[in-house]
Design a protein around this motif. Structure first.
Motif, mmCIF file in Angstrom:
data_model
loop_
_atom_site.group_PDB
_atom_site.id
_atom_site.type_symbol
_atom_site.label_atom_id
_atom_site.label_comp_id
_atom_site.label_asym_id
_atom_site.label_seq_id
_atom_site.Cartn_x
_atom_site.Cartn_y
_atom_site.Cartn_z
ATOM 1 N N MET A 151 0.822 -1.197 0.000
ATOM 2 C CA MET A 151 0.000 0.000 0.000
ATOM 3 C C MET A 151 0.866 1.261 0.000
ATOM 4 S SD MET A 151 -3.048 0.817 2.689
ATOM 5 C CE MET A 151 -1.997 1.016 4.105
ATOM 6 N N LEU A 152 1.969 1.228 0.768
ATOM 7 C CA LEU A 152 2.864 2.377 0.796
ATOM 8 C C LEU A 152 4.245 1.957 1.272
ATOM 9 C CD1 LEU A 152 3.152 3.658 4.004
ATOM 10 C CD2 LEU A 152 0.747 3.948 3.530
ATOM 11 N N THR A 153 5.208 2.819 0.980
ATOM 12 C CA THR A 153 6.581 2.585 1.412
ATOM 13 C C THR A 153 7.128 3.853 2.063
ATOM 14 O OG1 THR A 153 7.516 3.274 -0.701
ATOM 15 C CG2 THR A 153 7.022 0.921 -0.445
ATOM 16 N N HIS A 154 8.140 3.671 2.865
ATOM 17 C CA HIS A 154 8.812 4.787 3.539
ATOM 18 C C HIS A 154 10.283 4.396 3.643
ATOM 19 C CE1 HIS A 154 8.988 8.331 6.090
ATOM 20 N NE2 HIS A 154 9.604 7.642 7.035
ATOM 21 N N GLU A 177 15.926 14.917 5.875
ATOM 22 C CA GLU A 177 17.114 15.762 5.892
ATOM 23 C C GLU A 177 16.900 16.943 6.834
ATOM 24 O OE1 GLU A 177 20.867 16.337 5.222
ATOM 25 O OE2 GLU A 177 19.882 14.865 3.929
ATOM 26 N N GLY A 178 17.802 17.097 7.795
ATOM 27 C CA GLY A 178 17.754 18.252 8.687
ATOM 28 C C GLY A 178 16.617 18.270 9.682
ATOM 29 N N GLN A 179 16.001 17.128 9.929
ATOM 30 C CA GLN A 179 14.847 17.100 10.828
ATOM 31 C C GLN A 179 14.852 15.787 11.597
ATOM 32 O OE1 GLN A 179 11.279 18.235 8.794
ATOM 33 N NE2 GLN A 179 9.982 17.249 10.285
ATOM 34 N N GLU A 180 14.632 15.848 12.902
ATOM 35 C CA GLU A 180 14.563 14.641 13.710
ATOM 36 C C GLU A 180 13.156 14.062 13.693
ATOM 37 O OE1 GLU A 180 16.013 16.055 17.539
ATOM 38 O OE2 GLU A 180 17.818 14.859 17.190
ATOM 39 N N GLY A 181 13.066 12.763 13.821
ATOM 40 C CA GLY A 181 11.795 12.046 13.822
ATOM 41 C C GLY A 181 11.724 11.128 12.624
ATOM 42 N N TYR A 182 10.795 10.187 12.686
ATOM 43 C CA TYR A 182 10.694 9.166 11.642
ATOM 44 C C TYR A 182 9.331 9.127 10.951
ATOM 45 C CZ TYR A 182 14.722 7.776 14.372
ATOM 46 O OH TYR A 182 15.906 7.782 15.055
ATOM 47 N N GLY A 183 8.340 9.821 11.517
ATOM 48 C CA GLY A 183 7.038 9.879 10.882
ATOM 49 C C GLY A 183 6.072 8.780 11.264
ATOM 50 N N SER A 231 -0.363 -1.410 13.064
ATOM 51 C CA SER A 231 0.877 -1.666 12.317
ATOM 52 C C SER A 231 1.789 -0.451 12.312
ATOM 53 C CB SER A 231 0.569 -2.093 10.874
ATOM 54 O OG SER A 231 0.034 -3.385 10.868
ATOM 55 N N LEU A 232 1.225 0.737 12.094
ATOM 56 C CA LEU A 232 2.037 1.956 12.117
ATOM 57 C C LEU A 232 2.698 2.136 13.486
ATOM 58 C CD1 LEU A 232 -0.321 4.398 10.187
ATOM 59 C CD2 LEU A 232 1.767 3.307 9.319
ATOM 60 N N GLN A 233 1.961 1.865 14.551
ATOM 61 C CA GLN A 233 2.526 1.961 15.893
ATOM 62 C C GLN A 233 3.607 0.908 16.120
ATOM 63 O OE1 GLN A 233 -1.040 1.719 18.301
ATOM 64 N NE2 GLN A 233 -1.114 3.946 18.519
ATOM 65 N N MET A 234 3.395 -0.286 15.614
ATOM 66 C CA MET A 234 4.399 -1.341 15.750
ATOM 67 C C MET A 234 5.687 -0.961 15.025
ATOM 68 S SD MET A 234 2.003 -4.746 15.351
ATOM 69 C CE MET A 234 3.357 -5.929 15.438
ATOM 70 N N GLY A 264 12.180 15.113 17.924
ATOM 71 C CA GLY A 264 11.873 16.021 16.828
ATOM 72 C C GLY A 264 10.396 16.244 16.600
ATOM 73 N N VAL A 265 10.009 16.239 15.322
ATOM 74 C CA VAL A 265 8.621 16.497 14.959
ATOM 75 C C VAL A 265 7.682 15.411 15.452
ATOM 76 C CG1 VAL A 265 9.155 17.977 12.986
ATOM 77 C CG2 VAL A 265 8.907 15.527 12.643
ATOM 78 N N ASP A 266 8.188 14.196 15.614
ATOM 79 C CA ASP A 266 7.352 13.132 16.161
ATOM 80 C C ASP A 266 6.884 13.506 17.564
ATOM 81 O OD1 ASP A 266 7.977 11.799 13.847
ATOM 82 O OD2 ASP A 266 9.086 10.179 14.809
ATOM 83 N N LYS A 267 7.784 14.070 18.351
ATOM 84 C CA LYS A 267 7.452 14.461 19.720
ATOM 85 C C LYS A 267 6.375 15.530 19.746
ATOM 86 C CE LYS A 267 9.946 15.303 23.946
ATOM 87 N NZ LYS A 267 11.286 15.415 24.506
ATOM 88 N N ILE A 268 6.372 16.403 18.747
ATOM 89 C CA ILE A 268 5.403 17.493 18.681
ATOM 90 C C ILE A 268 4.049 17.002 18.168
ATOM 91 C CG2 ILE A 268 4.840 19.689 17.552
ATOM 92 C CD1 ILE A 268 7.937 20.115 17.382
ATOM 93 N N TYR A 269 4.052 16.216 17.101
ATOM 94 C CA TYR A 269 2.810 15.874 16.407
ATOM 95 C C TYR A 269 2.270 14.475 16.651
ATOM 96 C CZ TYR A 269 3.907 20.159 13.976
ATOM 97 O OH TYR A 269 4.206 21.463 13.694
ATOM 98 N N LEU A 270 3.090 13.560 17.120
ATOM 99 C CA LEU A 270 2.606 12.189 17.293
ATOM 100 C C LEU A 270 2.506 11.830 18.753
ATOM 101 C CD1 LEU A 270 4.706 10.540 14.453
ATOM 102 C CD2 LEU A 270 2.333 11.284 14.352
#
Length: 110
Positions: free
Chosen positions: A3-6, A85-91, A62-65, A104-110
């Motif tokens: 369905m998707l890749t990262h 690039e230039g940003q912490e977090g994995y999405g 699955s995303l959480q795992m 990074g951004v994971d801490k802010i948004y997730l």
């Protein structure tokens, strides 16, 4: 069906290594729904599935795992892993018991 890749990037002395993550479309399995995924770690491909009462719940699990696998990896612990690039977090979101590890951004948004 994928369905998707990262892609994550692992910093090594010999250069950057790509770590592909593939998430499959949720499908009915044994009276519930399952969402398979793979993470191509350098030493092996990790294959797992999240399950739920419907396709959405299986995908979220699955995303959480995936997030837990990333944040508890030695690569994250060593600071050698990045997604952007230039940003912490994995999405990827994580379960409640791992949220204190977010950066990074994971801490802010997730």
């Amino acid at each position: 069906m994928i369905m998707l890749t990262h892609t994550l990037f692992l910093n090594r002395p010999e250069g950057e290594i790509r770590i592909e993550i593939r998430i499959h479309k949720p499908a009915p399995k044994d009276g519930c729904w399952a969402c398979a995924f793979e993470i191509d770690w350098p030493e092996e491909t990790k294959t797992m599935s999240g399950a739920g009462v419907d396709a959405l719940q299986a995908l979220v699990v699955s995303l959480q795992m995936i997030g837990v696998q990333i944040y508890t990896s030695s690569y994250h612990h060593d600071g050698a892993l990045r997604a952007y690039e230039g940003q912490e977090g994995y999405g990827f979101p994580v379960s409640r018991n791992v949220r204190d590890m977010l950066i990074g951004v994971d801490k802010i948004y997730l």
